[in-house]
Scaffold this motif. Structure first.
Motif, PDB file in Angstrom:
ATOM      1  N   GLU A 126      90.442  84.542  84.021  1.00 21.34           N
ATOM      2  CA  GLU A 126      91.286  84.374  82.869  1.00 21.34           C
ATOM      3  C   GLU A 126      92.715  84.717  82.892  1.00 21.34           C
ATOM      4  O   GLU A 126      93.714  84.286  82.404  1.00 21.34           O
ATOM      5  CB  GLU A 126      90.433  84.551  81.615  1.00 21.34           C
ATOM      6  CG  GLU A 126      91.065  83.814  80.521  1.00 21.34           C
ATOM      7  CD  GLU A 126      90.239  84.322  79.119  1.00 21.34           C
ATOM      8  OE1 GLU A 126      90.321  83.312  78.134  1.00 21.34           O
ATOM      9  OE2 GLU A 126      89.719  85.224  79.040  1.00 21.34           O
ATOM     10  N   VAL A 127      92.782  86.248  83.125  1.00 20.14           N
ATOM     11  CA  VAL A 127      94.150  86.728  83.333  1.00 20.14           C
ATOM     12  C   VAL A 127      94.857  86.258  84.193  1.00 20.14           C
ATOM     13  O   VAL A 127      96.018  85.770  84.029  1.00 20.14           O
ATOM     14  CB  VAL A 127      93.761  88.313  83.543  1.00 20.14           C
ATOM     15  CG1 VAL A 127      95.196  89.049  83.999  1.00 20.14           C
ATOM     16  CG2 VAL A 127      93.104  88.958  82.325  1.00 20.14           C
ATOM     17  N   LEU A 128      94.348  85.876  85.439  1.00 18.45           N
ATOM     18  CA  LEU A 128      95.228  85.088  86.496  1.00 18.45           C
ATOM     19  C   LEU A 128      95.669  83.625  86.122  1.00 18.45           C
ATOM     20  O   LEU A 128      96.607  83.315  86.282  1.00 18.45           O
ATOM     21  CB  LEU A 128      94.322  85.086  87.741  1.00 18.45           C
ATOM     22  CG  LEU A 128      94.931  84.399  88.963  1.00 18.45           C
ATOM     23  CD1 LEU A 128      96.144  85.303  89.299  1.00 18.45           C
ATOM     24  CD2 LEU A 128      94.251  84.200  90.108  1.00 18.45           C
ATOM     25  N   GLU A 129      94.686  83.251  85.656  1.00 22.27           N
ATOM     26  CA  GLU A 129      95.070  81.768  85.217  1.00 22.27           C
ATOM     27  C   GLU A 129      96.308  81.617  84.007  1.00 22.27           C
ATOM     28  O   GLU A 129      97.097  81.062  83.999  1.00 22.27           O
ATOM     29  CB  GLU A 129      94.166  80.875  84.743  1.00 22.27           C
ATOM     30  CG  GLU A 129      94.353  79.482  84.277  1.00 22.27           C
ATOM     31  CD  GLU A 129      93.235  78.626  84.213  1.00 22.27           C
ATOM     32  OE1 GLU A 129      93.364  77.350  83.757  1.00 22.27           O
ATOM     33  OE2 GLU A 129      91.895  79.103  84.155  1.00 22.27           O
ATOM     34  N   ALA A 130      96.041  82.584  83.128  1.00 19.84           N
ATOM     35  CA  ALA A 130      96.989  82.752  81.988  1.00 19.84           C
ATOM     36  C   ALA A 130      98.457  83.386  82.555  1.00 19.84           C
ATOM     37  O   ALA A 130      99.338  82.674  82.099  1.00 19.84           O
ATOM     38  CB  ALA A 130      96.530  83.750  81.099  1.00 19.84           C
ATOM     39  N   ALA A 131      98.459  84.268  83.528  1.00 20.50           N
ATOM     40  CA  ALA A 131      99.450  84.813  83.899  1.00 20.50           C
ATOM     41  C   ALA A 131     100.236  83.532  84.949  1.00 20.50           C
ATOM     42  O   ALA A 131     101.567  83.189  85.095  1.00 20.50           O
ATOM     43  CB  ALA A 131      99.610  85.887  84.960  1.00 20.50           C
ATOM     44  N   ALA A 132      99.531  82.707  85.596  1.00 19.15           N
ATOM     45  CA  ALA A 132     100.004  81.530  86.500  1.00 19.15           C
ATOM     46  C   ALA A 132     100.706  80.493  85.621  1.00 19.15           C
ATOM     47  O   ALA A 132     101.836  80.064  86.134  1.00 19.15           O
ATOM     48  CB  ALA A 132      98.586  80.848  87.029  1.00 19.15           C
ATOM     49  N   VAL A 133     100.091  80.082  84.426  1.00 23.14           N
ATOM     50  CA  VAL A 133     100.704  79.057  83.805  1.00 23.14           C
ATOM     51  C   VAL A 133     102.009  79.613  82.989  1.00 23.14           C
ATOM     52  O   VAL A 133     102.712  79.078  82.704  1.00 23.14           O
ATOM     53  CB  VAL A 133      99.799  78.360  82.708  1.00 23.14           C
ATOM     54  CG1 VAL A 133      99.455  79.249  81.456  1.00 23.14           C
ATOM     55  CG2 VAL A 133     100.238  76.966  82.275  1.00 23.14           C
ATOM     56  N   LEU A 134     102.073  81.000  82.748  1.00 20.61           N
ATOM     57  CA  LEU A 134     103.256  81.494  82.165  1.00 20.61           C
ATOM     58  C   LEU A 134     104.443  82.164  82.880  1.00 20.61           C
ATOM     59  O   LEU A 134     105.249  82.439  82.572  1.00 20.61           O
ATOM     60  CB  LEU A 134     102.672  82.679  81.088  1.00 20.61           C
ATOM     61  CG  LEU A 134     102.042  82.282  79.994  1.00 20.61           C
ATOM     62  CD1 LEU A 134     101.312  83.579  79.462  1.00 20.61           C
ATOM     63  CD2 LEU A 134     103.107  81.739  78.854  1.00 20.61           C
ATOM     64  N   HIS A 135     103.812  82.247  84.442  1.00 19.03           N
ATOM     65  CA  HIS A 135     104.872  82.909  85.198  1.00 19.03           C
ATOM     66  C   HIS A 135     106.470  82.502  85.124  1.00 19.03           C
ATOM     67  O   HIS A 135     107.100  83.226  85.395  1.00 19.03           O
ATOM     68  CB  HIS A 135     104.415  82.836  86.738  1.00 19.03           C
ATOM     69  CG  HIS A 135     104.724  81.759  87.718  1.00 19.03           C
ATOM     70  ND1 HIS A 135     103.975  80.530  87.308  1.00 19.03           N
ATOM     71  CD2 HIS A 135     105.408  81.475  88.491  1.00 19.03           C
ATOM     72  CE1 HIS A 135     104.373  79.581  87.974  1.00 19.03           C
ATOM     73  NE2 HIS A 135     105.362  80.112  88.835  1.00 19.03           N
ATOM     74  N   ASP A 136     106.699  81.263  84.845  1.00 23.57           N
ATOM     75  CA  ASP A 136     108.074  80.942  84.945  1.00 23.57           C
ATOM     76  C   ASP A 136     108.727  80.835  83.696  1.00 23.57           C
ATOM     77  O   ASP A 136     109.705  80.150  83.424  1.00 23.57           O
ATOM     78  CB  ASP A 136     108.210  79.629  85.901  1.00 23.57           C
ATOM     79  CG  ASP A 136     108.431  79.773  87.263  1.00 23.57           C
ATOM     80  OD1 ASP A 136     108.583  80.878  87.808  1.00 23.57           O
ATOM     81  OD2 ASP A 136     108.213  79.144  88.079  1.00 23.57           O
ATOM     82  N   ILE A 137     108.019  81.224  82.586  1.00 22.18           N
ATOM     83  CA  ILE A 137     108.601  80.762  81.164  1.00 22.18           C
ATOM     84  C   ILE A 137     109.849  81.531  80.843  1.00 22.18           C
ATOM     85  O   ILE A 137     110.825  81.118  80.143  1.00 22.18           O
ATOM     86  CB  ILE A 137     107.732  81.405  80.240  1.00 22.18           C
ATOM     87  CG1 ILE A 137     107.436  82.991  80.028  1.00 22.18           C
ATOM     88  CG2 ILE A 137     106.539  80.672  79.959  1.00 22.18           C
ATOM     89  CD1 ILE A 137     106.650  83.266  78.777  1.00 22.18           C
ATOM     90  N   GLY A 138     110.227  82.525  81.711  1.00 17.48           N
ATOM     91  CA  GLY A 138     111.697  83.192  81.833  1.00 17.48           C
ATOM     92  C   GLY A 138     112.667  82.227  82.112  1.00 17.48           C
ATOM     93  O   GLY A 138     113.926  82.341  81.733  1.00 17.48           O
TER      94      GLY A 138
END
Length: 189
Positions: free
Chosen positions: A45-57
């Protein structure tokens, strides 16, 4: 709302309208992360959350320094109070320290955000570097070639990605090796 549902909603709100291709990429990276669930266990779950958020910057709503791992991680930490592990993965995704160095931001990134466990860092790097800008699967070799062509070999991103290539390919091999082991363990004897 659960961690992944929150992450998808936030990422969509920041990327889908202003940067639809970046949103498609983020969805593809998250799909790759889900495919690693057998390998990740409790960290899936942590990996999937980071994956979908990784480019929000990259989102114009939050971009501040122009360095998306730092901008995204600061936003998640300061404005969203996000899970520390997700924040650290976003901050350090895909050899971000090397790009931070090219941008003169390495000290800021290192001092503000600790590295996450190497296996999680590898997994997110694998997901990002085996997903095209449009969200489809690719190889790390093809992805790196595409990045250098898109940005140019003598740009900050071009220089950084060429420096990072050996580590990107090594991380990809480590993840693929671990997946092969998990698959082999699942085979009936």
């Amino acid at each position: 709302m659960g961690l992944t549902a929150w992450a998808y909603s936030l990422s969509e709100s920041l990327l889908s309208d202003p940067l639809p291709r970046r949103w498609a990429h983020s969805l593809g990276v998250a799909k790759r992360a889900r495919s690693l669930s057998p390998l990740m266990g409790d960290d899936a779950e942590v990996l999937e959350a980071a994956a979908v958020l990784h480019d929000i910057g990259y989102s114009p709503a939050i971009a501040a320094t122009g360095f998306h791992p730092l901008d995204g991680a600061r936003f998640l930490r300061d404005r969203e109070g996000a899970d520390d592990r997700v924040v650290r993965l976003v901050a350090h995704h895909s050899c971000a320290l090397l790009e931070a160095e090219e941008r003169g931001l390495r000290h800021e990134l290192e001092s503000e955000f600790e590295l996450e466990r190497p296996d999680l860092v590898d997994a997110l790097l694998y997901c990002d570097m085996t997903t095209t800008p449009d969200g489809t699967q690719t190889t790390s070799v093809e992805r790196l070639d595409e990045i250098v062509q898109r940005y140019g070999p003598d740009t900050i991103v071009g220089r950084f990605i060429q420096r990072a290539a050996p580590e990107i390919h090594a991380a990809t091999k480590r993840v693929e090796g671990r997946m092969a082991e998990v698959s082999a363990d699942d085979q009936p004897m």
